[in-house]
Design a protein around this motif. Structure first.
Motif, PDB file in Angstrom:
ATOM      1  N   GLN A  83       0.814  -1.216   0.000  1.00 56.24           N
ATOM      2  CA  GLN A  83       0.000   0.000   0.000  1.00 56.24           C
ATOM      3  C   GLN A  83       0.846   1.264   0.000  1.00 56.24           C
ATOM      4  OE1 GLN A  83      -0.499  -2.458   2.458  1.00 56.24           O
ATOM      5  NE2 GLN A  83      -2.146  -3.455   1.353  1.00 56.24           N
ATOM      6  N   GLY A  84       2.159   1.131   0.065  1.00 56.77           N
ATOM      7  CA  GLY A  84       3.057   2.280   0.122  1.00 56.77           C
ATOM      8  C   GLY A  84       3.762   2.333   1.465  1.00 56.77           C
ATOM      9  N   GLU A  85       4.230   3.509   1.822  1.00 55.01           N
ATOM     10  CA  GLU A  85       4.939   3.677   3.088  1.00 55.01           C
ATOM     11  C   GLU A  85       3.960   3.804   4.245  1.00 55.01           C
ATOM     12  OE1 GLU A  85       8.016   6.611   3.425  1.00 55.01           O
ATOM     13  OE2 GLU A  85       8.557   6.366   1.317  1.00 55.01           O
ATOM     14  N   ILE A  86       4.287   3.139   5.341  1.00 55.26           N
ATOM     15  CA  ILE A  86       3.544   3.303   6.587  1.00 55.26           C
ATOM     16  C   ILE A  86       4.587   3.726   7.621  1.00 55.26           C
ATOM     17  CG2 ILE A  86       1.960   2.302   8.246  1.00 55.26           C
ATOM     18  CD1 ILE A  86       1.228   0.161   6.223  1.00 55.26           C
ATOM     19  N   ALA A  87       4.733   5.022   7.786  1.00 55.79           N
ATOM     20  CA  ALA A  87       5.808   5.567   8.618  1.00 55.79           C
ATOM     21  C   ALA A  87       5.634   5.254  10.095  1.00 55.79           C
ATOM     22  CB  ALA A  87       5.900   7.074   8.404  1.00 55.79           C
ATOM     23  N   GLU A  88       4.398   5.108  10.554  1.00 60.26           N
ATOM     24  CA  GLU A  88       4.171   4.930  11.987  1.00 60.26           C
ATOM     25  C   GLU A  88       4.398   3.501  12.484  1.00 60.26           C
ATOM     26  OE1 GLU A  88       0.217   4.530   9.871  1.00 60.26           O
ATOM     27  OE2 GLU A  88       1.872   5.936   9.785  1.00 60.26           O
ATOM     28  N   VAL A  89       4.573   2.536  11.595  1.00 57.39           N
ATOM     29  CA  VAL A  89       4.809   1.151  12.004  1.00 57.39           C
ATOM     30  C   VAL A  89       6.230   1.019  12.543  1.00 57.39           C
ATOM     31  CG1 VAL A  89       5.098  -1.219  11.165  1.00 57.39           C
ATOM     32  CG2 VAL A  89       3.125   0.120  10.445  1.00 57.39           C
ATOM     33  N   ARG A  90       6.339   0.517  13.752  1.00 61.51           N
ATOM     34  CA  ARG A  90       7.651   0.291  14.358  1.00 61.51           C
ATOM     35  C   ARG A  90       7.963  -1.188  14.530  1.00 61.51           C
ATOM     36  NH1 ARG A  90       8.490   4.089  12.399  1.00 61.51           N
ATOM     37  NH2 ARG A  90       8.906   6.143  13.218  1.00 61.51           N
ATOM     38  N   TYR A  91       6.941  -2.030  14.465  1.00 58.45           N
ATOM     39  CA  TYR A  91       7.126  -3.474  14.586  1.00 58.45           C
ATOM     40  C   TYR A  91       6.276  -4.159  13.529  1.00 58.45           C
ATOM     41  CZ  TYR A  91       8.798  -2.173  19.226  1.00 58.45           C
ATOM     42  OH  TYR A  91       9.483  -1.595  20.264  1.00 58.45           O
ATOM     43  N   VAL A  92       6.837  -5.163  12.880  1.00 57.78           N
ATOM     44  CA  VAL A  92       6.106  -5.934  11.887  1.00 57.78           C
ATOM     45  C   VAL A  92       6.383  -7.417  12.139  1.00 57.78           C
ATOM     46  CG1 VAL A  92       7.953  -5.779  10.137  1.00 57.78           C
ATOM     47  CG2 VAL A  92       5.587  -6.135   9.403  1.00 57.78           C
ATOM     48  N   VAL A  93       5.358  -8.255  11.965  1.00 61.00           N
ATOM     49  CA  VAL A  93       5.525  -9.696  12.165  1.00 61.00           C
ATOM     50  C   VAL A  93       6.484 -10.226  11.101  1.00 61.00           C
ATOM     51  CG1 VAL A  93       4.376 -11.948  12.133  1.00 61.00           C
ATOM     52  CG2 VAL A  93       3.236  -9.981  13.186  1.00 61.00           C
ATOM     53  N   ALA A  94       7.568 -10.823  11.553  1.00 65.47           N
ATOM     54  CA  ALA A  94       8.516 -11.464  10.641  1.00 65.47           C
ATOM     55  C   ALA A  94       8.224 -12.960  10.529  1.00 65.47           C
ATOM     56  CB  ALA A  94       9.955 -11.242  11.118  1.00 65.47           C
ATOM     57  N   GLU A  95       7.670 -13.531  11.587  1.00 64.90           N
ATOM     58  CA  GLU A  95       7.280 -14.941  11.596  1.00 64.90           C
ATOM     59  C   GLU A  95       6.254 -15.114  12.696  1.00 64.90           C
ATOM     60  OE1 GLU A  95       6.746 -18.900  12.439  1.00 64.90           O
ATOM     61  OE2 GLU A  95       7.760 -17.676  13.924  1.00 64.90           O
ATOM     62  N   GLY A  96       5.139 -15.750  12.362  1.00 64.35           N
ATOM     63  CA  GLY A  96       4.125 -16.020  13.369  1.00 64.35           C
ATOM     64  C   GLY A  96       2.759 -15.452  13.043  1.00 64.35           C
ATOM     65  N   SER A  97       2.408 -15.388  11.773  1.00 69.46           N
ATOM     66  CA  SER A  97       1.116 -14.803  11.392  1.00 69.46           C
ATOM     67  C   SER A  97      -0.057 -15.573  11.991  1.00 69.46           C
ATOM     68  CB  SER A  97       0.975 -14.720   9.876  1.00 69.46           C
ATOM     69  OG  SER A  97       1.049 -16.000   9.286  1.00 69.46           O
ATOM     70  N   LYS A  98       0.048 -16.894  12.095  1.00 67.72           N
ATOM     71  CA  LYS A  98      -1.048 -17.665  12.699  1.00 67.72           C
ATOM     72  C   LYS A  98      -1.198 -17.317  14.171  1.00 67.72           C
ATOM     73  CE  LYS A  98      -0.946 -21.693   9.690  1.00 67.72           C
ATOM     74  NZ  LYS A  98      -0.630 -23.134   9.636  1.00 67.72           N
ATOM     75  N   ARG A  99      -0.071 -17.199  14.879  1.00 67.43           N
ATOM     76  CA  ARG A  99      -0.147 -16.819  16.287  1.00 67.43           C
ATOM     77  C   ARG A  99      -0.782 -15.453  16.445  1.00 67.43           C
ATOM     78  NH1 ARG A  99       5.876 -17.915  17.023  1.00 67.43           N
ATOM     79  NH2 ARG A  99       5.580 -18.523  14.882  1.00 67.43           N
ATOM     80  N   MET A 100      -0.436 -14.525  15.561  1.00 67.10           N
ATOM     81  CA  MET A 100      -1.002 -13.174  15.623  1.00 67.10           C
ATOM     82  C   MET A 100      -2.508 -13.217  15.357  1.00 67.10           C
ATOM     83  SD  MET A 100       0.167 -10.045  16.019  1.00 67.10           S
ATOM     84  CE  MET A 100      -0.048  -8.353  15.508  1.00 67.10           C
ATOM     85  N   ARG A 101      -2.910 -13.966  14.339  1.00 68.12           N
ATOM     86  CA  ARG A 101      -4.335 -14.057  14.008  1.00 68.12           C
ATOM     87  C   ARG A 101      -5.125 -14.717  15.138  1.00 68.12           C
ATOM     88  NH1 ARG A 101      -4.619 -16.883   8.393  1.00 68.12           N
ATOM     89  NH2 ARG A 101      -6.798 -16.949   8.996  1.00 68.12           N
ATOM     90  N   TYR A 102      -4.554 -15.771  15.743  1.00 71.02           N
ATOM     91  CA  TYR A 102      -5.281 -16.443  16.812  1.00 71.02           C
ATOM     92  C   TYR A 102      -5.304 -15.601  18.079  1.00 71.02           C
ATOM     93  CZ  TYR A 102      -7.481 -20.211  19.327  1.00 71.02           C
ATOM     94  OH  TYR A 102      -8.386 -20.957  20.053  1.00 71.02           O
ATOM     95  N   LEU A 103      -4.248 -14.844  18.329  1.00 71.49           N
ATOM     96  CA  LEU A 103      -4.264 -13.914  19.459  1.00 71.49           C
ATOM     97  C   LEU A 103      -5.400 -12.919  19.286  1.00 71.49           C
ATOM     98  CD1 LEU A 103      -3.043 -12.690  22.033  1.00 71.49           C
ATOM     99  CD2 LEU A 103      -1.519 -11.366  20.539  1.00 71.49           C
ATOM    100  N   ASN A 104      -5.568 -12.397  18.098  1.00 70.65           N
ATOM    101  CA  ASN A 104      -6.673 -11.481  17.806  1.00 70.65           C
ATOM    102  C   ASN A 104      -8.020 -12.145  18.089  1.00 70.65           C
ATOM    103  OD1 ASN A 104      -7.855  -9.024  16.561  1.00 70.65           O
ATOM    104  ND2 ASN A 104      -8.483 -10.479  14.981  1.00 70.65           N
ATOM    105  N   ALA A 105      -8.161 -13.408  17.677  1.00 74.20           N
ATOM    106  CA  ALA A 105      -9.413 -14.136  17.905  1.00 74.20           C
ATOM    107  C   ALA A 105      -9.667 -14.335  19.401  1.00 74.20           C
ATOM    108  CB  ALA A 105      -9.365 -15.489  17.189  1.00 74.20           C
TER     109      ALA A 105
END
Length: 127
Positions: A83-105
Motif C-alpha cells: 500500500q506504500g509507506e507506513i511511517a508509523e509502524v515500528r514493529y512488523v511480524v517477521a514470523e508467526g502470522s497464525k499466532r497473531m491471528r489467533y491472538l486477535n481471535a
C-alpha cells in the motif's frame, strides 16, 4: 534465508531481545503485513474446527500463550509495503502470522490477555 520475504535484510547488523508484552499491546503495536487478514470469528473457528480438533497454534494458546515466541522486526522508519509507506509502524511480524491471528481471535473473546513472549529483531536499515 533468501527464500524468506525478509531475505533482503542484512543479518550482520541485526540485534535481538526477548520481550514480554500483554496481548492488547501486541495487537496495537505489531503490524501484520503478510498472513492476514485477521478475522476474529473466522480464525477462531478455523483454528479450532475440523475433525482433527484444534491446530497446534490453538492447542498451545488455549492453555494461556503460544509455545514459540512471535518474531517481530523492529524498524526505525516504518515499512514500505504493497500500500506504500507506513511511517508509523515500528514493529512488523517477521514470523508467526497464525499466532497473531489467533491472538486477535482470543482477545475478541476476552481471552489471551497474556503476557506473551516476543523475539524482537532490531534493524538499523529501513524496511
Amino acid at each position: 534465508w533468501h527464500h524468506s520475504y525478509m531475505g533482503f535484510l542484512e543479518l550482520a547488523p541485526l540485534t535481538w531481545r526477548l520481550a514480554r508484552w500483554p496481548g492488547d499491546k501486541i495487537l496495537a503495536d505489531v503490524h501484520l503485513e503478510f498472513g492476514g487478514p485477521m478475522d476474529a470469528e473466522h480464525d477462531f473457528k478455523a483454528f479450532n474446527g475440523g475433525r482433527a480438533g484444534p491446530i497446534p497454534t490453538a492447542q498451545a494458546m488455549n492453555t494461556g500463550t503460544w509455545d514459540m515466541p512471535l518474531l517481530a522486526l523492529e524498524t526505525p522508519n516504518g515499512i514500505l509495503c504493497h500500500q506504500g509507506e507506513i511511517a508509523e509502524v515500528r514493529y512488523v511480524v517477521a514470523e508467526g502470522s497464525k499466532r497473531m491471528r489467533y491472538l486477535n481471535a482470543l482477545l475478541a473473546r476476552g481471552e489471551g490477555k497474556g503476557p506473551h513472549d516476543l523475539f524482537v529483531l532490531s534493524t538499523p536499515q529501513a524496511v
